[in-house]
Design an enzyme around this catalytic site. Structure first.
Site, PDB file in Angstrom:
ATOM      1  N   SER A  55      -7.189 -21.194  24.337  1.00 62.14           N
ATOM      2  CA  SER A  55      -6.903 -20.706  22.978  1.00 62.14           C
ATOM      3  C   SER A  55      -7.525 -21.669  21.987  1.00 62.14           C
ATOM      4  O   SER A  55      -7.967 -22.751  22.353  1.00 62.14           O
ATOM      5  CB  SER A  55      -5.389 -20.653  22.750  1.00 62.14           C
ATOM      6  OG  SER A  55      -4.887 -21.958  22.488  1.00 62.14           O
ATOM      7  N   ASP A  56      -7.551 -21.300  20.721  1.00 64.52           N
ATOM      8  CA  ASP A  56      -7.867 -22.303  19.710  1.00 64.52           C
ATOM      9  C   ASP A  56      -6.554 -22.993  19.342  1.00 64.52           C
ATOM     10  O   ASP A  56      -5.484 -22.660  19.852  1.00 64.52           O
ATOM     11  CB  ASP A  56      -8.578 -21.664  18.497  1.00 64.52           C
ATOM     12  CG  ASP A  56      -9.384 -22.718  17.727  1.00 64.52           C
ATOM     13  OD1 ASP A  56      -9.141 -23.923  17.934  1.00 64.52           O
ATOM     14  OD2 ASP A  56     -10.243 -22.355  16.914  1.00 64.52           O
ATOM     15  N   TRP A  57      -6.664 -23.940  18.449  1.00 62.83           N
ATOM     16  CA  TRP A  57      -5.533 -24.807  18.107  1.00 62.83           C
ATOM     17  C   TRP A  57      -4.319 -23.976  17.660  1.00 62.83           C
ATOM     18  O   TRP A  57      -4.341 -23.372  16.597  1.00 62.83           O
ATOM     19  CB  TRP A  57      -5.979 -25.753  16.984  1.00 62.83           C
ATOM     20  CG  TRP A  57      -4.995 -26.831  16.668  1.00 62.83           C
ATOM     21  CD1 TRP A  57      -3.914 -26.731  15.837  1.00 62.83           C
ATOM     22  CD2 TRP A  57      -4.990 -28.166  17.163  1.00 62.83           C
ATOM     23  NE1 TRP A  57      -3.239 -27.907  15.785  1.00 62.83           N
ATOM     24  CE2 TRP A  57      -3.886 -28.825  16.593  1.00 62.83           C
ATOM     25  CE3 TRP A  57      -5.827 -28.878  18.035  1.00 62.83           C
ATOM     26  CZ2 TRP A  57      -3.590 -30.152  16.858  1.00 62.83           C
ATOM     27  CZ3 TRP A  57      -5.527 -30.205  18.292  1.00 62.83           C
ATOM     28  CH2 TRP A  57      -4.416 -30.827  17.710  1.00 62.83           C
ATOM     29  N   GLU A  58      -3.295 -23.951  18.474  1.00 66.67           N
ATOM     30  CA  GLU A  58      -2.044 -23.218  18.187  1.00 66.67           C
ATOM     31  C   GLU A  58      -2.257 -21.728  17.943  1.00 66.67           C
ATOM     32  O   GLU A  58      -1.423 -21.068  17.322  1.00 66.67           O
ATOM     33  CB  GLU A  58      -1.306 -23.846  16.990  1.00 66.67           C
ATOM     34  CG  GLU A  58      -0.886 -25.272  17.269  1.00 66.67           C
ATOM     35  CD  GLU A  58       0.041 -25.860  16.224  1.00 66.67           C
ATOM     36  OE1 GLU A  58       0.054 -25.341  15.099  1.00 66.67           O
ATOM     37  OE2 GLU A  58       0.758 -26.829  16.554  1.00 66.67           O
TER      38      GLU A  58
END
Ligand code: BGC
Length: 751
Positions: free
Chosen positions: A281-284
């Site tokens: 995923s990307d950050w959060e």
């Protein structure tokens, strides 16, 4: 200290090597992955899906305990080799199953030696430059224990308001595909398990570059046909080059955020492309699924992401907190979980981490060594684009100037020349233009330096009089303006892409002195320059060139080398023209010189009629200020003899298209020869022009070279209304030239 960790793993490694020789690496990895899966508890499996941020180091003790318990599979943002080795030791020796860690970091355009920002590297139009930059970045990062970078970024950069255009490889699908693949190969090499190679990550899948109004993270509107024809091919090219991992985008697509998008992750990536690495995923971005309004809470976010096929969660903890329950409730199956884990373990095996998880920095070349600096300088040279050179004010002939005024906040700022995403850079390595100009000028030329503005955003004109005095007392002025690093990059978007602060006023006042002005611009995007283009004699667009900005720019200004960069993006005249890109659709009412009327030419109370109306803005010209692919040289190239080896081709055949390029000036120089094609009529509308090939060549004065391109009918294919990839019969126009305004034209028919 590191040696302590480089255990006598040799005998074990020999057994593995022997098995691999007999059975092949992939089969052995599969057996080993299955061995592990059979031994792992559900908690340990979920642990492999967790990518934990270590920034600040405050959670280090808790992190170590979690590592021992097998609750973490990867970390990001740790760069101290001793700490990394210690964490690997805990994972390998103190956890139950001894699975090594992935150590991720954003090594985007250099680790310690900083290369031009990716958009700048794209302006080199040279895959070897991009490859070499990534190769050196990998060596430097790997020496510190990093084994995974979050690059290349393959998003389409067509809106310069978007701060992340700096990180793109430009606006064009083909250019990005070629350069993105080169970057993947540079990071990974042919054998990912070499100690100086790191895993790459093709990001952000997919459509992130289409964020509405160039505002980061914004929603996108991309019809599937456009998605497949324009946005997806660079990802496919990166995977073909072996990219080990893929990162999802923050944005949503057709109402479904990329991190929960089954169509992207299951249908395209796994089913159609047979991707066998892992998706992060990307950050959060999994947690953000509920902020998007897709899910009511973290548990449902974890469900949606896992169900869509997202293997590893970055930074947030919805997987560690909720996957166990989701599995107990049979909403996520054990088989799904095992697939996610084995995708990740597969990359750990490919990286050779089970054999050698540790780093030993002395085994690597020194950071920021001479070779690395030389490569960074060459990249900066080939990235700079000469946009204007009136009266051949460039190159500066040392013998004919006594005093040079060097003016501007970017002339001597080792930090600002580095650009966005330079977490690990040390500006003390930076060589600035001011110092390099002083050095190259020698003792006979006096350099008069005035910073003039505190930053590129300064509104004050307090020091302008010093700058004007310096200009008046000099033979020539070199202005260093543009944008500081922080004005581009993630979340740093602008609604007005003109020169910020009081720079326009500074240019106007210096222009009034009548001195020849060379404007060197550093920026993370295409700037709208129409309001100053006539106030200066020359413009050299250097992007953010990195550590070696100074020596590279000085060599170009003083003619040690001729500029060879070409624009990887279209330069608008004014912000309101964006998005403006060369491969636009024709529309039913394309503008022509005859139908264009400027706002100032409209008579008062003029009748409004629809007849003759065409597609353009009233208050600017319909062309861009500088087209895609454009860039001047100190020499002049002549294009002639466009030759096609046939006028008709059948499906499955190749056509050879060539032209002669003649260097009619007196400089040794490089030129990027560009091939464009138009599919004149098709079952879906096609762009007015598409780049289909380019070659960067060197030509001595008076030399002629024939440059040929082989175009297979597959290269002419596109996705039709049913989303099938097809090549349709019909007429194709061909251009070869030095920019997207190439004039040599011919055509052929596919029958
Ligand atoms: C960015 C990614 C980056 C990640 C890790 C995110 O905010 O969008 O491109 O790799 O952070 O730093």
């Amino acid at each position: 200290m590191q040696h302590r960790f480089i255990f006598k793993q040799y005998s074990y490694n020999y057994i593995i090597m022997y098995r691999e020789l007999l059975m092949g690496t992939d089969s052995v990895s599969k057996i080993r992955i299955n061995d592990l899966l059979n031994k792992m508890t559900i908690e340990e499996k979920i642990g492999q899906l967790c990518l934990v941020n270590t920034t600040g180091g405050s959670h280090l003790e808790a992190l170590k305990n979690n590592l021992k318990d097998g609750k973490i599979g990867a970390i990001l943002n740790e760069v101290n080799p001793d700490v990394i080795n210690e964490l690997q030791y805990i994972a390998v020796k103190e956890s139950r199953l001894g699975i090594p860690l992935l150590i991720g970091r954003d090594v985007i355009h250099g680790f310690k030696t900083i290369f031009p920002i990716p958009l700048g590297q794209a302006a080199s139009w040279n895959p070897d430059i991009v490859y070499e930059g990534a190769r050196i970045s990998a060596i430097e990062a790997a020496s510190q224990g990093i084994n995974w970078t979050f690059a290349p970024m393959l998003d389409i950069g067509r809106d310069p308001r978007w701060g992340r255009v700096a990180e793109t490889l430009g606006e064009d699908t083909y250019l990005i595909s070629v350069l993105g693949a080169a970057m993947v190969s540079g990071f990974q090499g042919t054998k990912l398990n070499r100690k100086d190679r790191i895993a790459s990550c093709a990001k952000h899948f997919a459509g992130y570059g289409a964020s509405e109004s160039g505002r980061d993270y914004n929603t996108t509107n991309i019809p599937e046909n456009e998605l497949r024809n324009t946005h997806l091919p660079p990802f496919k090219a990166a995977l073909n080059a072996g990219a080990a991992t893929v990162m999802t985008s923050f944005s949503d697509l057709d109402g479904v955020p990329a991190s929960a998008n089954e169509f992207l992750l299951k249908q395209v990536l796994r089913k159609e492309w047979k991707f066998d690495g892992f998706v992060v995923s990307d950050w959060e971005s999994i947690k953000q699924l509920s902020t998007h309004g897709l899910t009511p809470n973290d548990k449902e976010s974890a469900f949606e992401a896992a169900n869509a096929g997202l293997d590893m969660e970055m930074a947030s903890q919805t997987y560690s907190e909720h996957l166990f329950a989701l599995i107990n409730e049979s909403r996520i199956s054990m088989q799904q979980l095992d697939t996610m884990v084995s995708n990740i373990l597969g990359i750990k095996f490919r990286l050779g981490l089970f054999e050698l998880p540790y780093t030993n920095p002395p085994d690597f070349p020194e950071l920021v060594n001479e070779n690395h600096l030389a490569a960074a300088k060459e990249a900066a040279i080939q990235s700079a684009v000469l946009l204007k050179n009136e009266n051949n004010v460039l190159p500066i002939v040392k013998e004919s100037v006594k005093t040079i005024a060097v003016i501007g906040p970017l002339a001597d700022d080792g930090y600002e020349q580095l650009g966005t995403w330079v977490f690990d850079a040390d500006e003390r390595h930076s060589q600035t233009p001011l110092n390099a100009i002083k050095e190259i000028s020698g003792e006979d030329v006096h350099v008069n330096y005035v910073r003039a503005m505190e930053s590129t955003r300064s509104k004050s004109s307090q020091f302008f009089s010093d700058a004007i005095d310096a200009a008046n007392n000099s033979d020539i002025v070199v202005l260093f303006l543009g944008e500081e690093s922080i004005l581009s990059g993630e979340a740093h978007c602008r609604a007005d892409i003109g020169l910020p602060g009081n720079q326009v006023e500074l240019i106007k006042q210096i222009s009034a002195t009548g001195k020849p002005i060379i404007l060197v611009l550093m920026a993370g995007r295409a700037l709208a320059l129409e309001n100053i283009v006539n106030d200066v004699d020359a413009i050299l667009y250097a992007w953010h060139p990195g550590t070696m900005a100074g020596p590279a720019i000085a060599d170009l200004l003083f003619g040690k080398v001729s500029p060879s960069g070409k624009l990887p993006v279209t330069f608008p005249r004014v912000t309101g023209q964006v998005p403006i890109y060369y491969s636009q659709k024709n529309t039913g009412k394309p503008v022509t010189p005859e139908t264009y009327m400027h706002i100032d030419d409209i008579q008062p109370r003029m009748h409004q009629v629809s007849v003759g109306n065409t597609s353009y803005h009233l208050d600017t010209h319909y062309t861009p200020l500088f087209p895609f692919g454009f860039g001047l040289s100190y020499t002049e190239f002549n294009y002639s003899h466009l030759v096609l080896d046939k006028n008709e081709i059948h499906l499955g055949e190749t056509i050879n298209i060539s032209a002669e390029i003649f260097n009619k000036g007196c400089w040794d120089a490089m030129e990027t020869v560009q091939l464009y094609i138009r599919d004149v009529s098709a079952s879906v509308t096609r762009p007015v022009k598409e780049l289909k090939g380019f070659k960067k060549i060197s030509l001595a004065p008076g030399e002629t070279k024939v440059v040929s391109f082989q175009i297979h009918t597959d290269d002419l294919s596109f996705h039709n209304r049913k989303m099938q990839r097809v090549t349709e019969p019909g007429k194709f126009i061909v251009w070869i030239g030095s920019s997207s305004n190439a004039e040599l034209q011919s055509e052929f028919e596919m029958i």
